[in-house]
Design a protein around this motif. Structure first.
Motif, mmCIF file in Angstrom:
data_model
loop_
_atom_site.group_PDB
_atom_site.id
_atom_site.type_symbol
_atom_site.label_atom_id
_atom_site.label_comp_id
_atom_site.label_asym_id
_atom_site.label_seq_id
_atom_site.Cartn_x
_atom_site.Cartn_y
_atom_site.Cartn_z
ATOM 1 N N HIS A 175 0.886 -1.171 0.000
ATOM 2 C CA HIS A 175 0.000 0.000 0.000
ATOM 3 C C HIS A 175 0.911 1.204 0.000
ATOM 4 N N GLN A 179 -4.138 8.670 -0.065
ATOM 5 C CA GLN A 179 -4.083 10.006 -0.698
ATOM 6 C C GLN A 179 -2.680 10.201 -1.278
ATOM 7 N N GLY A 213 -2.894 -2.554 -3.763
ATOM 8 C CA GLY A 213 -3.420 -1.760 -2.655
ATOM 9 C C GLY A 213 -4.285 -0.579 -3.057
ATOM 10 N N ARG A 255 -10.628 5.281 -0.497
ATOM 11 C CA ARG A 255 -10.877 6.714 -0.668
ATOM 12 C C ARG A 255 -11.228 7.058 -2.113
HETATM 13 C C1 LIG Z 1 -7.309 0.959 3.932
HETATM 14 C C2 LIG Z 1 -6.799 0.007 2.944
HETATM 15 C C3 LIG Z 1 -7.001 0.253 1.584
HETATM 16 C C4 LIG Z 1 -7.667 1.504 1.048
HETATM 17 O O1 LIG Z 1 -6.801 2.573 1.052
HETATM 18 P P1 LIG Z 1 -7.194 3.957 0.359
HETATM 19 O O2 LIG Z 1 -5.961 4.786 0.509
HETATM 20 O O3 LIG Z 1 -8.375 4.493 1.063
HETATM 21 O O4 LIG Z 1 -7.494 3.664 -1.061
HETATM 22 C C5 LIG Z 1 -6.558 -0.701 0.694
HETATM 23 N N1 LIG Z 1 -5.950 -1.831 1.113
HETATM 24 C C6 LIG Z 1 -5.736 -2.098 2.410
HETATM 25 C C7 LIG Z 1 -5.095 -3.371 2.796
HETATM 26 C C8 LIG Z 1 -6.154 -1.195 3.364
HETATM 27 O O5 LIG Z 1 -5.939 -1.450 4.648
#
Ligand SMILES: *Cc1c(COP(=O)(O)O)cnc(C)c1O
Length: 376
Positions: A175, A179, A213, A255
């Motif tokens: 990830h 943002q 991610g 998001r």
């Molecule tokens: C929170 C999370 C997301 C989403 O992240 P955003 O930045 O809101 O797109 C994706 N994957 C995992 C494993 C998460 O914990």
């Protein structure tokens, strides 16, 4: 701005702050991801906004889902989605929750250490696991800590252990930070993922999947690249690092899927100054850090705010919430420009509030109701 939301708010009878989510915008966002990344499956990260209407719509559109807990898995199954469309993406799970997820049909699990692999091997025989690797999060406005993921150099040992215990060593995840406005972030991360693939291949195990991610941004005050730019950057990075042996890929937008689909209506409770020569006004709203605007923590996310006096002369304000808690201040280090003519009782619209608001609202701190949510 969504005319449908404005229309709903004009006709609203109830009092108090609320968020309104426009499903047409969620539908457009899903289409944008599907078009920009046609060979990649979309796993909506449901923690961003788990409203049943949002989940039902995404299920109808063909989305899969990234879940963080058994509770979230049950919310997704309630839409009628098959368990095969669910990834249990939290790297920190109780063994009995893994067993419950397995009993519900889930076969895809995130890990970032051998200890978690061993739990899965005990209670979720034969499942697929992917190893999350650490990313530095540079360029993200809501960067992630070192809580999730391991050093990429350790990932092969984690995945090899999974393989030896009879699980399917399925792939790698990362990830890049929430943002994330830097399109290069995925290039760096995909380079790390390819290194893990190569090392596993040397050990005789062929990985199949890269989970790229979330991190796709919502437009707040600053402009951000659109989903097509992300799609292009990711496609180039994939071919650069994997050549013509492209892995199965998934993305997990949270998001980016719902952020711009929601708007909060709030009310100005008080406007005051701390001394007769105070240059800054304090503007107190009926919503703050505890009832939906938690992402103003460290002033990370700066929401666009509309007032009925927009166009009038502005001056900087400190913006705070209504509770008797001194940390309930949204913007102070960088004050917020609001019209000088703004008055007590005015309604303000806080834009891009579809993600990380309702579920970040306390159940009743200070006697204020949790953030009301309407999905239209
Ligand atoms: C929170 C999370 C997301 C989403 O992240 P955003 O930045 O809101 O797109 C994706 N994957 C995992 C494993 C998460 O914990």
């Amino acid at each position: 701005m969504s005319e449908r939301i404005l229309d709903f708010l004009r006709r609203r009878q109830t009092d108090g702050p609320c968020v309104v989510v426009d499903l047409d915008i969620v539908r457009d966002n899903y289409a944008a991801f599907a078009n920009a990344l046609p060979d990649t499956s979309v796993y909506y990260a449901i923690k961003a906004n788990p409203a049943p209407e949002v989940l039902n719509l995404l299920h109808e559109l063909g989305s899969s889902f990234d879940c963080a807990s058994v509770g979230e898995i049950e919310m997704v199954l309630a839409t009628g989605a098959a368990a095969s469309r669910i990834s249990y993406g939290n790297t920190i799970k109780k063994e009995r929750d893994i067993a419950r997820a397995y009993a519900l049909g889930v076969r895809l699990f995130a890990v970032d250490c051998v200890e978690e692999v061993e739990k899965i091997a005990r209670v979720a025989t034969g499942s697929r696991v992917f190893c999350r690797v650490l990313c530095d999060g540079i360029g993200a406005e809501w960067p992630l800590s070192r809580k999730f993921g391991c050093d990429p150099a350790m990932a092969p040992d984690v995945l090899e252990r999974a393989h030896c215990l009879g699980l399917e060593a399925y792939g790698v995840s990362f990830h890049v930070g929430s943002q994330q406005a830097n399109l290069w972030a995925w290039d760096l991360a995909l380079g790390m993922a390819a290194d893990v693939f190569n090392e596993m291949s040397r050990r005789g195990i062929e990985l199949k999947m890269v989970n790229m991610g979330g991190g796709f941004p919502t437009r707040y005050l600053k402009d951000v690249p659109g989903v097509p730019s992300y799609g292009e950057a990711i496609f180039h990075a994939l071919t650069k690092h994997f050549g013509n042996r492209l892995p199965i890929t998934i993305v997990e937008p949270g998001r980016g899927m719902v952020g711009n689909a929601g708007m909060i209506e709030a009310e100005v409770v008080l406007i005051s100054r701390k001394s007769s020569d105070d240059e800054l006004r304090w503007v107190y709203l009926d919503i703050g850090k505890f009832h939906g605007l938690a992402e103003t923590m460290d002033e990370a996310i700066r929401y666009p705010i509309r007032t009925p006096k927009d166009g009038d002369e502005t001056a900087p304000c400190i913006l705070a919430g209504p509770t008797c808690d001194s940390v309930d201040v949204m913007y102070e280090k960088t004050p917020y420009e609001l019209p000088v003519s703004l008055s007590i009782g005015d309604k303000v619209l806080i834009e891009a509030c579809g993600a990380y608001t309702t579920t970040y609202s306390t159940v009743g701190f200070n006697g204020f109701a949790p953030l009301a949510s309407h999905v239209i």
